[in-house]
Design a protein around this motif. Structure first.
Motif, short mmCIF file in Angstrom:
data_model
loop_
_atom_site.label_atom_id
_atom_site.label_comp_id
_atom_site.label_asym_id
_atom_site.label_seq_id
_atom_site.Cartn_x
_atom_site.Cartn_y
_atom_site.Cartn_z
N GLN A 58 0.84 -1.20 0.00
CA GLN A 58 0.00 0.00 0.00
C GLN A 58 0.87 1.24 0.00
O GLN A 58 0.56 2.24 -0.66
CB GLN A 58 -0.94 -0.04 1.21
N GLU A 59 1.96 1.19 0.74
CA GLU A 59 2.91 2.30 0.72
C GLU A 59 3.46 2.51 -0.69
O GLU A 59 3.59 3.63 -1.17
CB GLU A 59 4.06 2.00 1.70
N GLN A 60 3.73 1.42 -1.38
CA GLN A 60 4.26 1.51 -2.73
C GLN A 60 3.21 2.04 -3.71
O GLN A 60 3.55 2.73 -4.68
CB GLN A 60 4.78 0.13 -3.17
N MET A 61 1.95 1.75 -3.46
CA MET A 61 0.89 2.33 -4.30
C MET A 61 0.87 3.85 -4.16
O MET A 61 0.63 4.57 -5.13
CB MET A 61 -0.48 1.76 -3.91
N LEU A 62 1.10 4.32 -2.93
CA LEU A 62 1.19 5.76 -2.71
C LEU A 62 2.33 6.34 -3.54
O LEU A 62 2.19 7.39 -4.18
CB LEU A 62 1.40 6.04 -1.22
N LEU B 50 3.67 5.04 -6.33
CA LEU B 50 3.39 4.93 -7.76
C LEU B 50 2.32 5.91 -8.21
O LEU B 50 2.41 6.46 -9.32
CB LEU B 50 2.94 3.50 -8.09
N GLY B 51 1.31 6.12 -7.38
CA GLY B 51 0.17 6.91 -7.81
C GLY B 51 0.30 8.40 -7.59
O GLY B 51 -0.29 9.20 -8.33
#
Lengths: 242, 242
Positions: free
Chosen positions: B150-154, B156-157
């Motif tokens: 989820q941290e990585q989605m932050l 990437l997005g």
DNA sequence: CGCGTGATTGAACGATTTCAAAAGATGTGG
DNA sequence: CCACATCTTTTGAAATCGTTCAATCACGCG
């Protein structure tokens, strides 16, 4: 057999609120037999939130564990300057409340009117000790969740705006099917801004891509936030980049 | 106490290969007592891969469960046209092999020369039944993994290219610390292309951002793929968008 | 030494963002 | 039930960040 089934039905009706829960079979609770469900029903609380209200705030001490029973919620992470990443949308039967070091690492907000079950963490953990299959089911669901996150990383990191929106609609279609509804039409109650923050694009880009897909005859807008997927195969083809 | 400790040490030395495993304390295996470790050591195989070789292929039947013991691997998902998203890098003590519907949903490839332990799934599941704390630990690790995703989605997005690279370096720094090394310098054996595919930018952009951070005096390149983080606080500030 | 792979740098291009405005929905209270 | 206020969506035009294409550089290895 007929007698047993009748007994089970009578028993279930007595277990409030879980016995009549519309998502029990789909959620973590589905692994428990009727005679075990009593223990779960004893420690559960039902709660509600209106549109836009907060359920969990990042940094809060994690003393709850939750399952959505109706409506849709968003799981989001924020940067200091207000940028927002929605890391997932929660539908009925989805759980939330996993924590790192005893604290939540995300906000959960009601997208629509929302109903959910709440378990207090210590009581819930005691129950997990008593029914190990609960823990196994939880691991399975966390594992599925992890796979979904990785799929979403592929969307965020690799895909174009049009592919992102097509992926989003395909995903909701499959989820609708898994929840026992049709693959189309699908219920899309979140705003263009919410969808954009989920896909890593702006409100305007999201709107433009929806318009493009409508003009290409792939989707149609129906009342009550429903979207008709007129050609699911083509949508999936676009979502997969070709 | 001294006698017991000596006995335990002698015992551990007898348990091959797990007793001498450098990452045992950090990995899933860390929850087992020496007298329980025998059962694990009996079903484990050690394996190796050279630079760039494949460990897991997407779609393969999932009949293994793995733990990295030395080197670095990448977990990646592909689109039909060759676009690639790296969803994570695996360091010693990290596990992999979780499956959805009995199949892997990602590739795992050796970034450097790689050593890992392998457990056959049925034997591993039998062991989990015997030691429930293994399952609890696994749930904890999957939960941490989910939070990292989820941290990585932050990243990437929401984040800019410079913020992405700063986030990447900060993350590796913390991981280095968790594995018992210093926060700086850190070992960065992956190519600019790998890093770009992890952060959702191109090779060239990754390179440009590294150069920019070097020119700003925040990092310095050392031999053997080591990078010196000269001002970790500033890096983290950039990573967090301010 | 010469080749191959990866890293770096430059310049032109383009997908998406940003800024701005108008149109459409939704809800509230008189 | 209408009129007003607010929120959301849509559309247009300009600006921008990152990509793409291309050339050069650096390093390790047979």
């Amino acid at each position: 057999m007929t007698e047993n089934a009748a007994a089970a039905r009578r028993t279930l009706a007595d277990i409030r609120p879980c016995g009549a829960c519309p998502v029990r079979g789909l959620a973590v609770c589905g692994v428990l037999e009727p005679d075990e469900l009593y223990a779960l029903a004893e420690i559960v609380h039902e709660a509600h939130r209106a549109h836009r209200q907060s359920v969990i705030v990042e940094g809060d001490e994690a003393n709850g564990f939750f399952i959505v029973t109706s409506g849709v919620a968003s799981v989001e992470k924020l940067l200091a300057d207000g940028r927002r990443q929605i890391v997932g949308f929660l539908y009925p039967s989805d759980f939330f409340g996993l924590a790192v070091d005893g604290r939540y690492a995300y906000n959960v907000t009601a997208v629509t009117n929302l109903a959910f079950c709440q378990f207090e963490r210590p009581k819930y953990l005691a129950l997990v000790d008593r029914f190990p299959k609960l823990e196994r089911r939880l691991l399975g669901m966390a594992s599925d969740e992890l796979a979904a996150s990785q799929e979403q990383m592929l969307v965020l990191g690799c895909k174009t705006a049009k592919e992102k929106v097509a992926s989003f609609l395909s995903m909701l279609s499959e989820r609708s099917y898994r929840l026992g509804h049709l693959r189309s039409p699908i219920w899309v109650p979140m705003t263009r801004g919410d969808i954009g923050d989920y896909l890593g694009v702006t409100t305007e880009t999201t709107s433009r891509m929806f318009t493009k897909l409508r003009n290409e005859g792939l989707i149609a807008f129906l009342p009550d936030a429903m979207i008709d997927l007129l050609d699911i195969n083509s949508l999936k083809k676009i979502a997969d980049g070709g």
